[in-house]
Motif scaffolding. Structure first.
Motif, PDB file in Angstrom:
ATOM      1  N   LEU B 220       0.877  -1.160   0.251  1.00 49.09           N
ATOM      2  CA  LEU B 220      -0.040   0.124   0.039  1.00 49.09           C
ATOM      3  C   LEU B 220       0.918   1.230   0.118  1.00 49.09           C
ATOM      4  O   LEU B 220       0.624   2.166  -0.677  1.00 49.09           O
ATOM      5  N   TYR B 265      -3.254  10.818   4.357  1.00 53.57           N
ATOM      6  CA  TYR B 265      -4.219  10.726   3.199  1.00 53.57           C
ATOM      7  C   TYR B 265      -4.875  12.122   2.849  1.00 53.57           C
ATOM      8  O   TYR B 265      -5.401  12.226   1.563  1.00 53.57           O
TER       9      TYR B 265
ATOM     10  N   LEU C  68     -11.241   2.008  -5.962  1.00 55.67           N
ATOM     11  CA  LEU C  68     -11.031   1.304  -4.705  1.00 55.67           C
ATOM     12  C   LEU C  68     -11.805   1.743  -3.494  1.00 55.67           C
ATOM     13  O   LEU C  68     -11.447   1.652  -2.410  1.00 55.67           O
ATOM     14  N   LEU C 127      -8.777   5.104  -3.012  1.00 59.26           N
ATOM     15  CA  LEU C 127      -7.867   4.545  -1.847  1.00 59.26           C
ATOM     16  C   LEU C 127      -7.749   5.321  -0.597  1.00 59.26           C
ATOM     17  O   LEU C 127      -8.090   4.917   0.435  1.00 59.26           O
ATOM     18  N   GLN C 131      -9.240   4.717   3.197  1.00 52.46           N
ATOM     19  CA  GLN C 131      -8.423   4.546   4.413  1.00 52.46           C
ATOM     20  C   GLN C 131      -8.961   5.730   5.435  1.00 52.46           C
ATOM     21  O   GLN C 131      -8.975   5.304   6.392  1.00 52.46           O
ATOM     22  N   PHE C 249      -9.426  -2.600   3.481  1.00 53.53           N
ATOM     23  CA  PHE C 249      -8.712  -2.879   1.915  1.00 53.53           C
ATOM     24  C   PHE C 249      -8.848  -4.452   1.356  1.00 53.53           C
ATOM     25  O   PHE C 249      -8.988  -4.571   0.307  1.00 53.53           O
TER      26      PHE C 249
END
Lengths: 413, 288, 579
Positions: B220, B265, C68, C127, C131, C249
Motif C-alpha cells: 500500500l 491521506y 477502490l 483508496l 483509508q 482494503f
C-alpha cells in the motif's frame, strides 16, 4: 535460541504436518467404548493474529492429542482468518453436527462476538482465551474463557504499577486493534480509580515501524513508568528503541511481552527493567507438571509455549475431564464447565457465572541476563469465587496482590 | 527534530527501494505488481534464514539476498506475468495478488507466525553524529538504498542494457520493432524489482522486525508513493516514499500516529486535487 | 483510463448470462432443498458478495474506472445498519434504504473531483477516501465501537417481519441479487451499453464523440455505492457483528478479484466470481495455515486458465457453438433506407485567433491565426512535431490553449469540454483508432449518433463510406482499411459542421485513397468545413481549396495547394515533404 533457523523452518514444516497427524491419531481411536465425540478447533492461523491463533491451536491439539483413547475424541482444525465472517462460516460448518460437544474458538474478540449468537442458538460451548471484555456477559451461557478478562487483567496490571511499584505518572502506549482498544479502556479506568495521573496516552497502529515519534511524545509528559498494551512486534520495537535512545524508564508491558517469541527479538540487556502482565508464563516455572507440558510442547511444535497455549490447553483439559466423566453431549459439557472447578497448570479455573474461568493474573519480570522471565507476583480477582485448591504455587494467589515484597521487586532498576 | 528527520530518511530510503521496484514493473508491463510487499517479506525472511550462515556484520547478505530475490522475481514473472502478457493489465493485477498470497503464506508455513529479526548490516547499536544519536542500521539503510538507487540510474542511463530496458518501458511495441528482446527485458525488470524489494526487506527486518503478514501494508505504501510521485516516474516514487516516511516520523511526533495517518491521506487527496497527475507528472504522456 | 480497457470479442456474450442464471438458480434451488445450514450460510454470504461485486462491476467493469472505494461503501452500509439497528432498534424497512443512501451520498460528494482523474489517480483517490473511512471506523469508538466493532446487530426484518437465517434469508439475499442483476442489465443495455464499451476502450475518443464520460462515470459510481451499501447491510444482518474488517482494503480486494476472476464488464462475471471465491476458502479451510497458500494457488490457476474470467470461458464455448454456423459478415442484412443525419445547425466559419500552447520549453503551437470558411477543405501539412495534432487537440478541447481563442461562428470553443465542443458540431478522427474491439461496426457507429436518432441511421452512415458489408463484423476483426472507413462513418453520424481528420489516408492503398478523396469532396459539398492533416501532398492537392504548412508551431504557408510544393519556406521547413 535456535541453532539454525533454516532447519527450524524445515522442522516447523514437519511440526505442521505433525499437528495434522495429531488429528488423525486422535481420530483413530474413535471407536472407543462409547460413540466418539467431536471437538473442532477454530482459530486464526493466517493473518495478523496468526501468532496467537497458532498458540491456541497448539495448546488445544496438545491437550486433545494427549487425551486417553477412552475419551474417544475426534478433533479437527479449521482456519478462521481474522474476519468475523470467516469465524462464523467455520463455526456453522461444524456446529450442526450431532457429535460436537465443545469447540475451541478464536481469541479474536470480534470473531467471538460474531460466533456467540450461533453458539447460544445451537447450545454448544465455545472454549476461548480471548481477553476482550464483552465476549462474556450476564446472558452468555455457552462461552467459556480460560484467560483473565481485560477488566481483571488490566486492573491487576495497573495495580502492580501503582500499588506494588509505587509509580504515579504512567505513560500509556496501546494498539489501535481490538485487543489494544479493549485494554486501553480498562487501563485508563484502573489508573483513574487508583489515583495515578496518566501523563501520555498514545495509540499506534501495528504497522508503525519507527517508535521514535511516539517515544518523543511520551517523554514530553515526564512519565516515571511506561505501560504498554501492544502486540508482540510493537512491544519489542518500543522496548528496543526506548533503550537505544537511552530511556531507562521501567516498562510494564501487556501479555504479548511474555510470549517467548517477543523476548527472542530483544537482547537480554534490553529486557532489563521490563515486566509484564500475563495469565501465566509456562517457560518460567519448574513445577513438574508445567515442565512436562513445556517439554511436550517444544517436542511437538518446535516452539516455546505461551500463556495463550497454556490457557487453551487447560480449557481443553477441563472439557476432556468432563467427557471422561461421562459428559457425552454439548449440554453435559456445558454444565460441567459452568458448575465445576478445574485445577489447571496455570491456575485453578471456576466460572464466575458468566463463563469467565480465569481469575488470576501473573506479573513477570526480566532480570537483564536472560530471556526467561521470573514470576514476581500473582494477583487474584477479588470478586472471583474463592479458589479452594490453588495450583502448586509458593504463594496463595490473593495474598500476592496485596503485599509489596522487596524480594519480589523486579531486578535491574 | 533532526533526529526524527534522520529516522524518517532511513525509513523513507527503505520504502523508496520498494516503490522503485514497483515503478519499474509498472513501466515495463503497465501492470501493478500487487506482490511487491510480499517480496519485501520474502527478502526479510531470506535474511533471517541466512543469518546463522554468515558472520556479523552481515553486509555480505545484501548481494546474497538480492541474487536469491532476483531468482524469485524471475519465477514470479514466469508464473504470474508471462502467461498473461497479452491480456489486459487487470489480469496481471489479480495474478500478482495470488502470487502475493502464495509468498505470504509460504513464508508463514515455513517460518511460523512470530515476528523475526534479521542481523544488522554493520553492527548494531548507535553512533553519535554531531549530537545526533543514530542507529548504525539507519546509516546502513540510507547508504545501501542510495547506492542501489544510484545503481539503477547508472544502469538505465549509462549502459546499452539500460537503454533497452528504458525503451521497453517507454513503448514495448516500438522496442519490439527495433529488435529489442522485450520479453527478456520484462523478466529482467521483474528480477530487478524483486531484488530491490528483497533488499528493502533485509534492511527493514533488522531494525523493525518482520512478520509474514507485513506485505500488504508495504505494498500500500509503495502504491501510494508511486502514485503521488506521478505514475511511472522513478524520481517521483522516491520522493513519494520519503514523504510517507516523514509523515510517519516527523508529523507523527508532532500530532500522534492516528492523526498523522489521517493527514497523510488528506494530503494525498489535496495533491490529487491540485496536481491530478501526481507531484512530478507522469513519465509517459498520452500519445493521441 | 486507457490501459484498463480491454474487452473480448462478443460472440457468445448473449449466451453467458442465461447460462450463469441457470447455474445459480440450479445451485440455489438445489441447496435450499437439501443444503445443511452451513451450505446455506456460505451461499448466503456468496449472494451478499455477489451484490457488492455487481455494484463494483458497474464502476470497474462498465465505466472502466479503477475505483477502490467499493469496500468503503460496503462497510458504510454495514455500519449504518449496525448503528441504527443496535442503538435505535430500526429494522430493514428503514435501515436498508439508509444503508444504500449514505454510501451513495458519500459517493456523490467525492465523485465530481474523483471522476475527473485518470486511471491510477482514481484508484489512489478512492483508496485514500477508503483509508479515511477505515480510520474513522477504528478511532470513533463511541459511535462505531472501534476495532471491536458493534455486536448484536439484529437479523434482517422488514416492518417487523423477521427473516430467519437459513433458507428464508438465503432466498431473500438471492432475490435481491436477482434484482441487482436486473438493475445492472438495465444500466448496461442498449445504446448505453454500447457507449460504455466505447468509454472503456478509449475515454478520450468517447468524449470527442460527444459522450459525457464524467456524467456517465458519476452515475455508475453512485449506483455502485448503492449496491455496495445494500450488500454491507445484508452482511451486518447475517453476521450480527460489524467491525473495521468490513471497510478494510481486504474487502475491496475481494470485490476486485471477484469481478476479474468472474469476467470483467460482465454481469454474470460478478455473480460467478463471488460464488467461486466465497466457496474456494471453504473447500480449503481444513488445511490450517496452508489454507491461504492454496487459495493463492487456486486464484493464480483461475486467472491464468481463464484470463477473461469464468464468463470468458463460457462465452468462448458459446462462440464455438454459434460460430460454426456463421462466418463474420455473413449476417449482413439488407440495408434499410435511412437518410444521413443532417447538420444540426447552420454552417459557420471556424476561427482560430492567436492560438499558443507550450509543452515544457517547446512551443507546440505559436501565435497561430486561421479562418476556415464553411464548405471549404483545408489541408494541413508540416514535419513531425510541427504542431499539427496539437492544433487539432486545441480546436477540439483535448488541450487548453495558453493564449488565444477558437470560435465556431459566434460560439467560443476554447474552455469548453471536448464533449461540449463535439456537440456544437465539431467531429475529429484520431491517428490511432479508438474503436471498441468488442462491438460490431454498426454498433460502433450507433455510439456516435446523437441520442434519439434511430439506430438504423448507423447503417446508412456505413453505406455512405462503403462499409455496409462489414456492419455486423466486430471491430477487432476489421482490416485497417475497413477500420478507417468505420471511423469515418462514426464522424458522419455526428452530422458535424466541422470535420477534422488526422492523417486519414495513412495506411490506405491507392484505390482506398481515391474513394476517400471522393468522399471528402462530397462531404464538403454538403456545406461542412473540413480540416485534413496529411503528409500526402498530392492527395491534398487533389481535394483541398487551400493548404497550410506548420513549422515549429508557426504558420509558414497559407495558400493554394498547387503552390505549396514550390514555396521556399515550406521546402526549408519541411524536408520530408515530397513534391
Amino acid at each position: 535460541m535456535r541453532q539454525s533457523v533454516r532447519s527450524a523452518g524445515v522442522r516447523r514444516f514437519a511440526a505442521v504436518c505433525l499437528a495434522s497427524a495429531v488429528v488423525l491419531v486422535s481420530a483413530a481411536p474413535a471407536a472407543a467404548a462409547s460413540a466418539p465425540v467431536y471437538v473442532p478447533v477454530l482459530v486464526p492461523l493466517t493473518g495478523f493474529l496468526s501468532l496467537e491463533g497458532t498458540s491456541q491451536r497448539n495448546g488445544a491439539m496438545l491437550a486433545l492429542g494427549l487425551a486417553p483413547t477412552e475419551a474417544g475424541v475426534h478433533a479437527e482444525v479449521f482456519d478462521t482468518g481474522t474476519s468475523p465472517e470467516g469465524a462464523v462460516t467455520a463455526l456453522e460448518r461444524v456446529i450442526g453436527r450431532d457429535d460436537v460437544v465443545a469447540i475451541a474458538a478464536s481469541m479474536l474478540g470480534t470473531q467471538m462476538l460474531a460466533m456467540r449468537p450461533l453458539a447460544e442458538a445451537y447450545r454448544v460451548p465455545l472454549i476461548t482465551v480471548s481477553g476482550t471484555a464483552s465476549v462474556t456477559g450476564p446472558d452468555t451461557r455457552y462461552v467459556f474463557r480460560f484467560f483473565p478478562a481485560d477488566p481483571v487483567a488490566k486492573r491487576a496490571h495497573a495495580r502492580y504499577v501503582v500499588e506494588t511499584r509505587g509509580f504515579r505518572r504512567p505513560a500509556l502506549i496501546t494498539q489501535t486493534t481490538a485487543y489494544g482498544q479493549s485494554g486501553r479502556a480498562h487501563l485508563l479506568e484502573a489508573f483513574r480509580s487508583l489515583g495515578a495521573e496518566v501523563v501520555a496516552d498514545e495509540v499506534i497502529d501495528p504497522t508503525v515501524r519507527d517508535m521514535l515519534p511516539v517515544l518523543t511524545r511520551v517523554a514530553a509528559g515526564g512519565p516515571d513508568v511506561l505501560v504498554l498494551h501492544l502486540h508482540a512486534g510493537s512491544t519489542a520495537l518500543v522496548i528496543r528503541q526506548a533503550r537505544a535512545i537511552g530511556r531507562t524508564w521501567p516498562i510494564v508491558a501487556g501479555s504479548a511481552m511474555h510470549q517467548p517469541s517477543t523476548a527472542a527479538l530483544l537482547a537480554p540487556e534490553e529486557l532489563a527493567g521490563v515486566c509484564a502482565e500475563t495469565a501465566s508464563s509456562p517457560i518460567s516455572e519448574d513445577r513438574p507438571g508445567m515442565a512436562a507440558f513445556v517439554a511436550e510442547y517444544r517436542a511437538r511444535f518446535d516452539s516455546e509455549p505461551d500463556a495463550f497455549a497454556l490457557g487453551q490447553y487447560d480449557g481443553m483439559n477441563m472439557v476432556l475431564d468432563a467427557i471422561l466423566g461421562g459428559a457425552r453431549t454439548a449440554e453435559a459439557v456445558r454444565a460441567a464447565l459452568a458448575e465445576g472447578t478445574h485445577r489447571g497448570l496455570a491456575m485453578t479455573y471456576r466460572s464466575d457465572g458468566t463463563g469467565n474461568m480465569a481469575h488470576t493474573v501473573a506479573i513477570i519480570c526480566y532480570d537483564g541476563t536472560s530471556r526467561r522471565p521470573r514470576v514476581v507476583a500473582r494477583a487474584g480477582d477479588p470478586v472471583a469465587p474463592p479458589d479452594p485448591t490453588g495450583p502448586a504455587e509458593p504463594v496463595a494467589p490473593t495474598e500476592a496482590a496485596e503485599r509489596t515484597d522487596v524480594a519480589d521487586a523486579p531486578p535491574g532498576r | 527534530m533532526a533526529q526524527l528527520l534522520v529516522n524518517g530518511l532511513a525509513l523513507g530510503a527503505a520504502y523508496a527501494l520498494v516503490a522503485l521496484g514497483f515503478v519499474l514493473i509498472v513501466n515495463a508491463t503497465g501492470a501493478v505488481n500487487f506482490a511487491q510487499g510480499d517480496l519485501v517479506v520474502a527478502g526479510g525472511f531470506l535474511a533471517v534464514a541466512a543469518a546463522p550462515l554468515v558472520p556479523v556484520p552481515a553486509l555480505v547478505l545484501v548481494p546474497a539476498v538480492a541474487a536469491l530475490m532476483a531468482v524469485i522475481g524471475l519465477v514470479l514473472s514466469l508464473v504470474a506475468y508471462l502467461p498473461l502478457s497479452r491480456r489486459p493489465p487487470v489480469a496481471v493485477f489479480i495474478s500478482t495478488i495470488a502470487a502475493g498470497l502464495i509468498l505470504e503464506n509460504g513464508v508463514l508455513v515455513l517460518f511460523g507466525p512470530a515476528p523475526r529479526s534479521a542481523p544488522p548490516l554493520i553492527g548494531g547499536g548507535v553512533v553519535e553524529l554531531g549530537g545526533l544519536v543514530v542507529a548504525r542500521q539507519s546509516l546502513a539503510i540510507i547508504g545501501v538504498a542510495v547506492a542501489l538507487i544510484a545503481g539503477q540510474q547508472l544502469l538505465f542511463h549509462r549502459t546499452q542494457l539500460g537503454r533497452w530496458l528504458r525503451a521497453t518501458a517507454q513503448d514495448a511495441e516500438i522496442a519490439r520493432a527495433c529488435g529489442i528482446p522485450v520479453v527478456s527485458m520484462v523478466l529482467l525488470t521483474f528480477a530487478l524489482a524483486a531484488a530491490y524489494a528483497g533488499t528493502a526487506g533485509l534492511l527493514l527486518a533488522n531494525q523493525f522486525f518482520i512478520t509474514p503478514s507485513d506485505g500488504g501494508d508495504l505494498m500500500l505504501r509503495a502504491y501510494i508513493a508511486v502514485t503521488i510521485g506521478g505514475w511511472g516516474s522513478v524520481g517521483g516514487a522516491v520522493a513519494g516514499a520519503v514523504l510517507i516516511a516523514v509523515f510517519e516520523t516527523v508529523v507523527a511526533a508532532r500530532l500522534g500516529h492516528p492523526v498523522a495517518t489521517g493527514l497523510l491521506y488528506g494530503v494525498v487527496l489535496v495533491i490529487l486535487a491540485v496536481r491530478p497527475r501526481g507531484l512530478f507528472g507522469e513519465a509517459a504522456g498520452r500519445r493521441a | 483510463m486507457r490501459g484498463f480497457g480491454g474487452s473480448a470479442p462478443d460472440d457468445g456474450r448473449k449466451a453467458a448470462l442465461p447460462i450463469t442464471v441457470g447455474i445459480v438458480v440450479w445451485l440455489v434451488s438445489g441447496l435450499v432443498a437439501t443444503g445443511t445450514p452451513y451450505d446455506l450460510r456460505v451461499l448466503t454470504v456468496a449472494g451478499i458478495y455477489a451484490l457488492g461485486a455487481l455494484g463494483y462491476q458497474l464502476i470497474f467493469g462498465f465505466a472502466g474506472a479503477l475505483s477502490l472505494a467499493q469496500g468503503s461503501f460496503f462497510g458504510l452500509g454495514a455500519y449504518v445498519t449496525a448503528i441504527l439497528g443496535t442503538r435505535y432498534g430500526l429494522d430493514g424497512a428503514a435501515t436498508l434504504p439508509l444503508a444504500m443512501l449514505v454510501p451513495t451520498a458519500l459517493a456523490l460528494v467525492v465523485s465530481l473531483p474523483v471522476m475527473r482523474l485518470q486511471s491510477h489517480y482514481v484508484a489512489l483517490a478512492t483508496l485514500g477516501i477508503g483509508q479515511v473511512v477505515s480510520l474513522v471506523a477504528i478511532h470513533w469508538i463511541s459511535v462505531t465501537g472501534g476495532s471491536n466493532g458493534l455486536a448484536g446487530v439484529p437479523g434482517f426484518a422488514v416492518f417487523g417481519f423477521a427473516v430467519p437465517r437459513g433458507v428464508p434469508l438465503c432466498l431473500v439475499v438471492w432475490a435481491l441479487v436477482g434484482l441487482g442483476v436486473l438493475g445492472a442489465a438495465w444500466l448496461g443495455r442498449g445504446r448505453r451499453g454500447l457507449v460504455l464499451a466505447q468509454m472503456r476502450a478509449d475515454p478520450v475518443v468517447a468524449r470527442s464523440l460527444g459522450i459525457d464520460t464524467t456524467r456517465l462515470g458519476v452515475g455508475l459510481f453512485l449506483a455502485s455505492a448503492a449496491y455496495g451499501g445494500a450488500a454491507g447491510a445484508l452482511m451486518a444482518h447475517t453476521q450480527h457483528v460489524v467491525s473495521p474488517a468490513a471497510v478494510g482494503f481486504g474487502m475491496m480486494v475481494s470485490f476486485l478479484t471477484m469481478c476479474v476472476v468472474g469476467g470483467r464488464g460482465r454481469i454474470a462475471g460478478a455473480v460467478l466470481g463471488a460464488v467461486l471465491l466465497v466457496h474456494l476458502p471453504e473447500w480449503l479451510r481444513g488445511f490450517a495455515e496452508a489454507e491461504r497458500l492454496l487459495y493463492g494457488l487456486g486464484l493464480l490457476a483461475a486467472i491464468v486458465l481463464a484470463p477473461e474470467g469464468l464468463v470468458g470461458l463460457i462465452e468462448a464455448a458459446g462462440a464455438r457453438l454459434v460460430g460454426g454456423r456463421r462466418a463474420p459478415g455473413e449476417r449482413a442484412r439488407p440495408a434499410p433506407a435511412a437518410p444521413l443525419p443532417a447538420a444540426a445547425a447552420a454552417p459557420a466559419p471556424l476561427v482560430v485567433e492567436r492560438l499558443s500552447r507550450r509543452y515544457g520549453g517547446i512551443r507546440a503551437v505559436d501565435d497561430l491565426s486561421l479562418t476556415i470558411a464553411p464548405g471549404s477543405l483545408v489541408g494541413v501539412i508540416g514535419p513531425n512535431g510541427s504542431g499539427k495534432t496539437t492544433l487539432v487537440n486545441l480546436i477540439t478541447g483535448l488541450a487548453e490553449p495558453d493564449a488565444g481563442v477558437v470560435r465556431l461562428g459566434d460560439r467560443r470553443l476554447s474552455g469548453r469540454a471536448p464533449e461540449r465542443i463535439a456537440r456544437l458540431g465539431v467531429a475529429r478522427s484520431f491517428q490511432a483508432g479508438g474503436l471498441p474491439g468488442g462491438l460490431t461496426a454498426a454498433e460502433a457507429v450507433v455510439v456516435a449518433l446523437a441520442s434519439g436518432t434511430p439506430a438504423r441511421v448507423a447503417r446508412a452512415c456505413l453505406d455512405r463510406v462503403g462499409a455496409g458489408e462489414v456492419a455486423e463484423v466486430p471491430c477487432a476483426a476489421l482490416p485497417a482499411g475497413a477500420r478507417r472507413r468505420v471511423e469515418l462513418a462514426r464522424l458522419l453520424a455526428r452530422a458535424p459542421r466541422v470535420l477534422l481528420l488526422d492523417e486519414p489516408a495513412a495506411g490506405l492503398d491507392a484505390d482506398e485513397r481515391a474513394r476517400l478523396a471522393e468522399l471528402l469532396v462530397a462531404e464538403r459539398r454538403q456545406g461542412r468545413s473540413l480540416v485534413v492533416v496529411e503528409h500526402d501532398v498530392p492527395f491534398l492537392a487533389a481535394i483541398a481549396d487551400r493548404v497550410i504548412c506548420l513549422d515549429r508551431g508557426r504558420l509558414v504557408f497559407d495558400g493554394p495547394a498547387a503552390a505549396v510544393a514550390a514555396d521556399p519556406a515550406v521546402r526549408a521547413a519541411y524536408l520530408g515533404c515530397a513534391p
